[in-house]
Write a protein that holds these residues in place. Structure first.
Motif, PDB file in Angstrom:
ATOM      1  N   GLN A   1      -0.716   1.972 -10.542  1.00 47.13           N
ATOM      2  CA  GLN A   1       0.154   1.806  -9.388  1.00 47.13           C
ATOM      3  C   GLN A   1      -0.375   0.689  -8.484  1.00 47.13           C
ATOM      4  O   GLN A   1       0.393  -0.165  -8.046  1.00 47.13           O
ATOM      5  CB  GLN A   1       0.293   3.103  -8.600  1.00 47.13           C
ATOM      6  CG  GLN A   1       1.314   2.975  -7.486  1.00 47.13           C
ATOM      7  CD  GLN A   1       1.482   4.254  -6.699  1.00 47.13           C
ATOM      8  OE1 GLN A   1       0.526   4.952  -6.427  1.00 47.13           O
ATOM      9  NE2 GLN A   1       2.716   4.549  -6.345  1.00 47.13           N
ATOM     10  N   LEU A   2      -1.671   0.673  -8.242  1.00 48.97           N
ATOM     11  CA  LEU A   2      -2.254  -0.397  -7.427  1.00 48.97           C
ATOM     12  C   LEU A   2      -2.101  -1.750  -8.125  1.00 48.97           C
ATOM     13  O   LEU A   2      -1.830  -2.760  -7.478  1.00 48.97           O
ATOM     14  CB  LEU A   2      -3.721  -0.105  -7.123  1.00 48.97           C
ATOM     15  CG  LEU A   2      -4.416  -1.079  -6.197  1.00 48.97           C
ATOM     16  CD1 LEU A   2      -3.719  -1.143  -4.842  1.00 48.97           C
ATOM     17  CD2 LEU A   2      -5.879  -0.685  -6.020  1.00 48.97           C
ATOM     18  N   PHE A   3      -2.261  -1.771  -9.445  1.00 49.97           N
ATOM     19  CA  PHE A   3      -2.043  -2.991 -10.218  1.00 49.97           C
ATOM     20  C   PHE A   3      -0.656  -3.562  -9.927  1.00 49.97           C
ATOM     21  O   PHE A   3      -0.498  -4.740  -9.624  1.00 49.97           O
ATOM     22  CB  PHE A   3      -2.206  -2.695 -11.711  1.00 49.97           C
ATOM     23  CG  PHE A   3      -1.705  -3.765 -12.634  1.00 49.97           C
ATOM     24  CD1 PHE A   3      -2.327  -4.998 -12.703  1.00 49.97           C
ATOM     25  CD2 PHE A   3      -0.612  -3.526 -13.454  1.00 49.97           C
ATOM     26  CE1 PHE A   3      -1.862  -5.985 -13.574  1.00 49.97           C
ATOM     27  CE2 PHE A   3      -0.140  -4.497 -14.317  1.00 49.97           C
ATOM     28  CZ  PHE A   3      -0.769  -5.730 -14.375  1.00 49.97           C
ATOM     29  N   TYR A   4       0.357  -2.710 -10.000  1.00 52.82           N
ATOM     30  CA  TYR A   4       1.722  -3.177  -9.729  1.00 52.82           C
ATOM     31  C   TYR A   4       1.853  -3.679  -8.298  1.00 52.82           C
ATOM     32  O   TYR A   4       2.412  -4.747  -8.052  1.00 52.82           O
ATOM     33  CB  TYR A   4       2.754  -2.074  -9.984  1.00 52.82           C
ATOM     34  CG  TYR A   4       4.149  -2.573  -9.709  1.00 52.82           C
ATOM     35  CD1 TYR A   4       4.909  -3.132 -10.724  1.00 52.82           C
ATOM     36  CD2 TYR A   4       4.689  -2.550  -8.427  1.00 52.82           C
ATOM     37  CE1 TYR A   4       6.176  -3.636 -10.477  1.00 52.82           C
ATOM     38  CE2 TYR A   4       5.955  -3.048  -8.166  1.00 52.82           C
ATOM     39  CZ  TYR A   4       6.684  -3.591  -9.194  1.00 52.82           C
ATOM     40  OH  TYR A   4       7.932  -4.107  -8.936  1.00 52.82           O
ATOM     41  N   LEU A   5       1.374  -2.920  -7.350  1.00 52.36           N
ATOM     42  CA  LEU A   5       1.563  -3.257  -5.936  1.00 52.36           C
ATOM     43  C   LEU A   5       0.843  -4.539  -5.526  1.00 52.36           C
ATOM     44  O   LEU A   5       1.241  -5.191  -4.566  1.00 52.36           O
ATOM     45  CB  LEU A   5       1.116  -2.094  -5.048  1.00 52.36           C
ATOM     46  CG  LEU A   5       1.970  -0.827  -5.176  1.00 52.36           C
ATOM     47  CD1 LEU A   5       1.354   0.301  -4.373  1.00 52.36           C
ATOM     48  CD2 LEU A   5       3.414  -1.087  -4.755  1.00 52.36           C
ATOM     49  N   THR A   6      -0.202  -4.907  -6.247  1.00 55.90           N
ATOM     50  CA  THR A   6      -0.947  -6.124  -5.920  1.00 55.90           C
ATOM     51  C   THR A   6      -0.689  -7.261  -6.906  1.00 55.90           C
ATOM     52  O   THR A   6      -1.317  -8.314  -6.813  1.00 55.90           O
ATOM     53  CB  THR A   6      -2.463  -5.834  -5.868  1.00 55.90           C
ATOM     54  OG1 THR A   6      -2.896  -5.345  -7.139  1.00 55.90           O
ATOM     55  CG2 THR A   6      -2.788  -4.822  -4.786  1.00 55.90           C
ATOM     56  N   LEU A   7       0.236  -7.054  -7.814  1.00 61.33           N
ATOM     57  CA  LEU A   7       0.524  -8.018  -8.868  1.00 61.33           C
ATOM     58  C   LEU A   7       1.167  -9.284  -8.309  1.00 61.33           C
ATOM     59  O   LEU A   7       2.240  -9.224  -7.706  1.00 61.33           O
ATOM     60  CB  LEU A   7       1.457  -7.379  -9.893  1.00 61.33           C
ATOM     61  CG  LEU A   7       1.800  -8.180 -11.134  1.00 61.33           C
ATOM     62  CD1 LEU A   7       0.549  -8.396 -11.972  1.00 61.33           C
ATOM     63  CD2 LEU A   7       2.840  -7.445 -11.943  1.00 61.33           C
ATOM     64  N   PRO A   8       0.527 -10.428  -8.495  1.00 64.12           N
ATOM     65  CA  PRO A   8       1.166 -11.668  -8.040  1.00 64.12           C
ATOM     66  C   PRO A   8       2.306 -12.067  -8.969  1.00 64.12           C
ATOM     67  O   PRO A   8       2.309 -11.725 -10.144  1.00 64.12           O
ATOM     68  CB  PRO A   8       0.034 -12.704  -8.108  1.00 64.12           C
ATOM     69  CG  PRO A   8      -0.945 -12.160  -9.079  1.00 64.12           C
ATOM     70  CD  PRO A   8      -0.789 -10.660  -9.069  1.00 64.12           C
TER      71      PRO A   8
ATOM     72  N   ARG B   1       5.524 -11.217  -8.866  1.00 59.57           N
ATOM     73  CA  ARG B   1       6.607 -10.274  -9.159  1.00 59.57           C
ATOM     74  C   ARG B   1       7.742 -10.442  -8.160  1.00 59.57           C
ATOM     75  O   ARG B   1       7.553 -10.892  -7.046  1.00 59.57           O
ATOM     76  CB  ARG B   1       6.100  -8.836  -9.148  1.00 59.57           C
ATOM     77  CG  ARG B   1       5.638  -8.342  -7.792  1.00 59.57           C
ATOM     78  CD  ARG B   1       5.107  -6.907  -7.914  1.00 59.57           C
ATOM     79  NE  ARG B   1       4.383  -6.518  -6.740  1.00 59.57           N
ATOM     80  CZ  ARG B   1       4.926  -5.906  -5.686  1.00 59.57           C
ATOM     81  NH1 ARG B   1       6.198  -5.603  -5.685  1.00 59.57           N
ATOM     82  NH2 ARG B   1       4.190  -5.590  -4.641  1.00 59.57           N
TER      83      ARG B   1
ATOM     84  N   GLU C   1       9.158   0.809  -1.344  1.00 58.40           N
ATOM     85  CA  GLU C   1       7.774   0.847  -1.796  1.00 58.40           C
ATOM     86  C   GLU C   1       7.206   2.229  -1.495  1.00 58.40           C
ATOM     87  O   GLU C   1       7.602   2.879  -0.536  1.00 58.40           O
ATOM     88  CB  GLU C   1       6.931  -0.218  -1.077  1.00 58.40           C
ATOM     89  CG  GLU C   1       7.314  -1.644  -1.457  1.00 58.40           C
ATOM     90  CD  GLU C   1       6.889  -2.009  -2.863  1.00 58.40           C
ATOM     91  OE1 GLU C   1       5.961  -1.398  -3.409  1.00 58.40           O
ATOM     92  OE2 GLU C   1       7.508  -2.920  -3.431  1.00 58.40           O
TER      93      GLU C   1
ATOM     94  N   ARG D   1       2.098   4.295   1.904  1.00 53.73           N
ATOM     95  CA  ARG D   1       0.679   3.988   1.797  1.00 53.73           C
ATOM     96  C   ARG D   1      -0.085   4.776   2.844  1.00 53.73           C
ATOM     97  O   ARG D   1       0.348   4.890   3.961  1.00 53.73           O
ATOM     98  CB  ARG D   1       0.432   2.502   2.001  1.00 53.73           C
ATOM     99  CG  ARG D   1       1.117   1.681   0.938  1.00 53.73           C
ATOM    100  CD  ARG D   1       0.897   0.227   1.150  1.00 53.73           C
ATOM    101  NE  ARG D   1       1.795  -0.503   0.250  1.00 53.73           N
ATOM    102  CZ  ARG D   1       1.877  -1.784   0.201  1.00 53.73           C
ATOM    103  NH1 ARG D   1       1.152  -2.528   0.979  1.00 53.73           N
ATOM    104  NH2 ARG D   1       2.700  -2.345  -0.637  1.00 53.73           N
TER     105      ARG D   1
END
Length: 141
Positions: free
Chosen positions: A114-121, A123, A136, A139
């Motif tokens: 989930q953190l990977f998705y939320l911080t993914l450049p 997108r 979203e 948090r």
């Protein structure tokens, strides 16, 4: 991969009633399930099938919610990622959701999907099935 991800979700949700709906929020469920697999003490080879399935699922979340497309990796990318397929983001970057799930299984919570998705450049904003922006996840502060 899209068909594989759909079949995997149908099978897993039928047997285990997991709320896998290809939403960003559902990645938290995948994190939780991988923690359970990790805690079972089984080696990576013993859980290779579910890891591949969850990798396909995470990739399909990126396709549906972040504007990614599935791609076959070239030889160099296959060597680098250790996987045959991945996703290309709208900005051209490639990622390996299959490898990311393996990392999550092996390393634990610091590799949160989930953190990977939320911080993914690279997108796009997450979208619901009707084209509206998906809210979203809340948090913690």
């Amino acid at each position: 991969m899209r068909g594989y991800a759909r079949r995997f979700v149908a099978d897993v949700t039928e047997r285990n009633r997991l709320p896998l709906d290809f939403s960003v929020r559902s990645l938290r469920v995948v994190d939780f399930v991988l923690d359970g697999l990790r805690g079972s003490g089984r080696g990576r080879a013993e859980v290779a099938g579910p890891l591949f399935g969850f990798g396909a699922y995470v990739g399909e979340v990126l396709v549906r919610r972040a504007g990614a497309v599935w791609v076959d990796f070239d030889d160099g990318q296959r060597r680098f990622f250790g996987q045959p397929v991945g996703v290309r983001m709208p900005d051209g970057r490639v990622w390996s959701p299959l490898g990311k799930v393996v990392n999550r299984y092996e390393a634990g919570a610091e590799e949160s999907l989930q953190l990977f998705y939320l911080t993914l450049p690279g997108r796009h904003a997450a979208r619901t099935g009707d084209g509206r922006a998906e809210p979203e996840p809340a948090r913690s502060r």
